[in-house]
Design a protein around this motif. Structure first.
Motif, PDB file in Angstrom:
ATOM      1  N   SER A   1       6.333  16.208 -17.366  1.00  0.00           N
ATOM      2  CA  SER A   1       7.282  15.285 -16.753  1.00  0.00           C
ATOM      3  C   SER A   1       7.107  15.302 -15.236  1.00  0.00           C
ATOM      4  CB  SER A   1       8.724  15.653 -17.129  1.00  0.00           C
ATOM      5  OG  SER A   1       9.037  16.917 -16.630  1.00  0.00           O
ATOM      6  N   VAL A   2       7.620  14.298 -14.612  1.00  0.00           N
ATOM      7  CA  VAL A   2       7.466  14.152 -13.165  1.00  0.00           C
ATOM      8  C   VAL A   2       8.781  14.474 -12.490  1.00  0.00           C
ATOM      9  CG1 VAL A   2       7.010  12.493 -11.329  1.00  0.00           C
ATOM     10  CG2 VAL A   2       5.661  12.420 -13.409  1.00  0.00           C
ATOM     11  N   SER A   3       8.675  15.181 -11.385  1.00  0.00           N
ATOM     12  CA  SER A   3       9.849  15.519 -10.589  1.00  0.00           C
ATOM     13  C   SER A   3       9.673  14.916  -9.208  1.00  0.00           C
ATOM     14  CB  SER A   3       9.971  17.039 -10.490  1.00  0.00           C
ATOM     15  OG  SER A   3      10.956  17.397  -9.564  1.00  0.00           O
ATOM     16  N   GLU A   4      10.618  14.075  -8.807  1.00  0.00           N
ATOM     17  CA  GLU A   4      10.545  13.457  -7.480  1.00  0.00           C
ATOM     18  C   GLU A   4      11.344  14.285  -6.496  1.00  0.00           C
ATOM     19  OE1 GLU A   4      10.992   9.209  -6.327  1.00  0.00           O
ATOM     20  OE2 GLU A   4      10.892   8.934  -8.488  1.00  0.00           O
ATOM     21  N   SER A   5      10.745  14.503  -5.321  1.00  0.00           N
ATOM     22  CA  SER A   5      11.466  15.172  -4.244  1.00  0.00           C
ATOM     23  C   SER A   5      10.977  14.599  -2.928  1.00  0.00           C
ATOM     24  CB  SER A   5      11.245  16.682  -4.295  1.00  0.00           C
ATOM     25  OG  SER A   5       9.882  16.988  -4.145  1.00  0.00           O
TER      26      SER A   5
ATOM     27  N   GLN B   1       3.356  10.486  -9.427  1.00  0.00           N
ATOM     28  CA  GLN B   1       2.640  10.840 -10.649  1.00  0.00           C
ATOM     29  C   GLN B   1       1.981  12.210 -10.532  1.00  0.00           C
ATOM     30  OE1 GLN B   1      -0.065   7.614 -11.266  1.00  0.00           O
ATOM     31  NE2 GLN B   1       1.462   6.300 -12.206  1.00  0.00           N
ATOM     32  N   LEU B   2       1.564  12.565  -9.339  1.00  0.00           N
ATOM     33  CA  LEU B   2       0.867  13.826  -9.132  1.00  0.00           C
ATOM     34  C   LEU B   2       1.805  15.033  -9.095  1.00  0.00           C
ATOM     35  CD1 LEU B   2      -1.733  12.710  -6.465  1.00  0.00           C
ATOM     36  CD2 LEU B   2      -2.162  13.211  -8.869  1.00  0.00           C
ATOM     37  N   ILE B   3       3.084  14.788  -8.842  1.00  0.00           N
ATOM     38  CA  ILE B   3       4.038  15.891  -8.765  1.00  0.00           C
ATOM     39  C   ILE B   3       4.580  16.129 -10.169  1.00  0.00           C
ATOM     40  CG2 ILE B   3       6.193  16.728  -7.773  1.00  0.00           C
ATOM     41  CD1 ILE B   3       5.705  14.875  -5.404  1.00  0.00           C
ATOM     42  N   GLY B   4       3.972  17.038 -10.889  1.00  0.00           N
ATOM     43  CA  GLY B   4       4.403  17.349 -12.254  1.00  0.00           C
ATOM     44  C   GLY B   4       5.174  18.648 -12.293  1.00  0.00           C
TER      45      GLY B   4
ATOM     46  N   MET C   1       0.830  -1.204   0.000  1.00  0.00           N
ATOM     47  CA  MET C   1       0.000   0.000   0.000  1.00  0.00           C
ATOM     48  C   MET C   1       0.868   1.260   0.000  1.00  0.00           C
ATOM     49  SD  MET C   1      -3.379  -0.677   2.295  1.00  0.00           S
ATOM     50  CE  MET C   1      -2.988  -2.039   3.366  1.00  0.00           C
ATOM     51  N   LEU C   2       1.945   1.250   0.772  1.00  0.00           N
ATOM     52  CA  LEU C   2       2.846   2.399   0.801  1.00  0.00           C
ATOM     53  C   LEU C   2       3.535   2.595  -0.552  1.00  0.00           C
ATOM     54  CD1 LEU C   2       4.487   2.075   4.319  1.00  0.00           C
ATOM     55  CD2 LEU C   2       2.888   3.834   3.561  1.00  0.00           C
ATOM     56  N   ASP C   3       3.952   1.498  -1.177  1.00  0.00           N
ATOM     57  CA  ASP C   3       4.579   1.589  -2.497  1.00  0.00           C
ATOM     58  C   ASP C   3       3.608   2.177  -3.516  1.00  0.00           C
ATOM     59  OD1 ASP C   3       6.940   0.514  -1.534  1.00  0.00           O
ATOM     60  OD2 ASP C   3       6.540  -1.511  -2.300  1.00  0.00           O
ATOM     61  N   GLU C   4       2.366   1.711  -3.491  1.00  0.00           N
ATOM     62  CA  GLU C   4       1.343   2.216  -4.421  1.00  0.00           C
ATOM     63  C   GLU C   4       1.078   3.701  -4.170  1.00  0.00           C
ATOM     64  OE1 GLU C   4      -1.167   2.502  -7.518  1.00  0.00           O
ATOM     65  OE2 GLU C   4       0.098   0.783  -7.051  1.00  0.00           O
ATOM     66  N   THR C   5       1.009   4.094  -2.920  1.00  0.00           N
ATOM     67  CA  THR C   5       0.788   5.501  -2.582  1.00  0.00           C
ATOM     68  C   THR C   5       1.956   6.352  -3.065  1.00  0.00           C
ATOM     69  OG1 THR C   5      -0.554   4.895  -0.678  1.00  0.00           O
ATOM     70  CG2 THR C   5       0.357   7.120  -0.697  1.00  0.00           C
ATOM     71  N   GLU C   6       3.171   5.858  -2.885  1.00  0.00           N
ATOM     72  CA  GLU C   6       4.351   6.594  -3.356  1.00  0.00           C
ATOM     73  C   GLU C   6       4.291   6.789  -4.869  1.00  0.00           C
ATOM     74  OE1 GLU C   6       9.210   6.517  -3.062  1.00  0.00           O
ATOM     75  OE2 GLU C   6       8.118   4.657  -2.729  1.00  0.00           O
ATOM     76  N   LYS C   7       3.895   5.761  -5.601  1.00  0.00           N
ATOM     77  CA  LYS C   7       3.772   5.873  -7.053  1.00  0.00           C
ATOM     78  C   LYS C   7       2.732   6.919  -7.437  1.00  0.00           C
ATOM     79  CE  LYS C   7       5.057   1.100  -7.938  1.00  0.00           C
ATOM     80  NZ  LYS C   7       4.562  -0.230  -8.327  1.00  0.00           N
ATOM     81  N   ARG C   8       1.604   6.915  -6.732  1.00  0.00           N
ATOM     82  CA  ARG C   8       0.551   7.880  -7.031  1.00  0.00           C
ATOM     83  C   ARG C   8       1.010   9.302  -6.751  1.00  0.00           C
ATOM     84  NH1 ARG C   8      -4.738   6.543  -4.150  1.00  0.00           N
ATOM     85  NH2 ARG C   8      -5.459   8.282  -5.400  1.00  0.00           N
ATOM     86  N   VAL C   9       1.694   9.513  -5.628  1.00  0.00           N
ATOM     87  CA  VAL C   9       2.193  10.846  -5.282  1.00  0.00           C
ATOM     88  C   VAL C   9       3.212  11.303  -6.321  1.00  0.00           C
ATOM     89  CG1 VAL C   9       3.554  12.146  -3.598  1.00  0.00           C
ATOM     90  CG2 VAL C   9       1.692  10.681  -2.823  1.00  0.00           C
TER      91      VAL C   9
END
Length: 79
Positions: A65-69, A57-60, A47-55
């Motif tokens: 493009s997606v930026s991870e921070s 994707q939401l950070i554009g 569930m945490l992995d799935e939530t991380e993926k969703r977050v």
């Protein structure tokens, strides 16, 4: 049976850990509780992995493009 929420699974896992830490369970029951705890741990992790993926994707960045921070919590508990 309905799928448990993350919070429900985590609470159940914490309860199992507490029961195992007492050392009062017979071996067979302790083994069964350990097995249940491992399943809950895997479920929480997924569930945490799935939530991380969703977050992620939401950070554009505005151009698609997606930026991870890292998510940082302020010392007073505010994000």
């Amino acid at each position: 049976m309905a799928k448990k929420t993350f919070e429900q699974s985590l609470n159940a896992l914490e309860k199992i850990v507490g029961e195992l830490e007492t050392g009062d369970l017979p071996l067979e029951k302790a083994l069964k509780k350990f097995d249940e705890g491992m399943a809950l741990s895997r479920q929480c992790s997924a569930m945490l992995d799935e939530t991380e993926k969703r977050v992620t994707q939401l950070i554009g960045t505005g151009i698609g493009s997606v930026s991870e921070s890292p998510f940082e919590i302020e010392p007073d508990g505010e994000a």
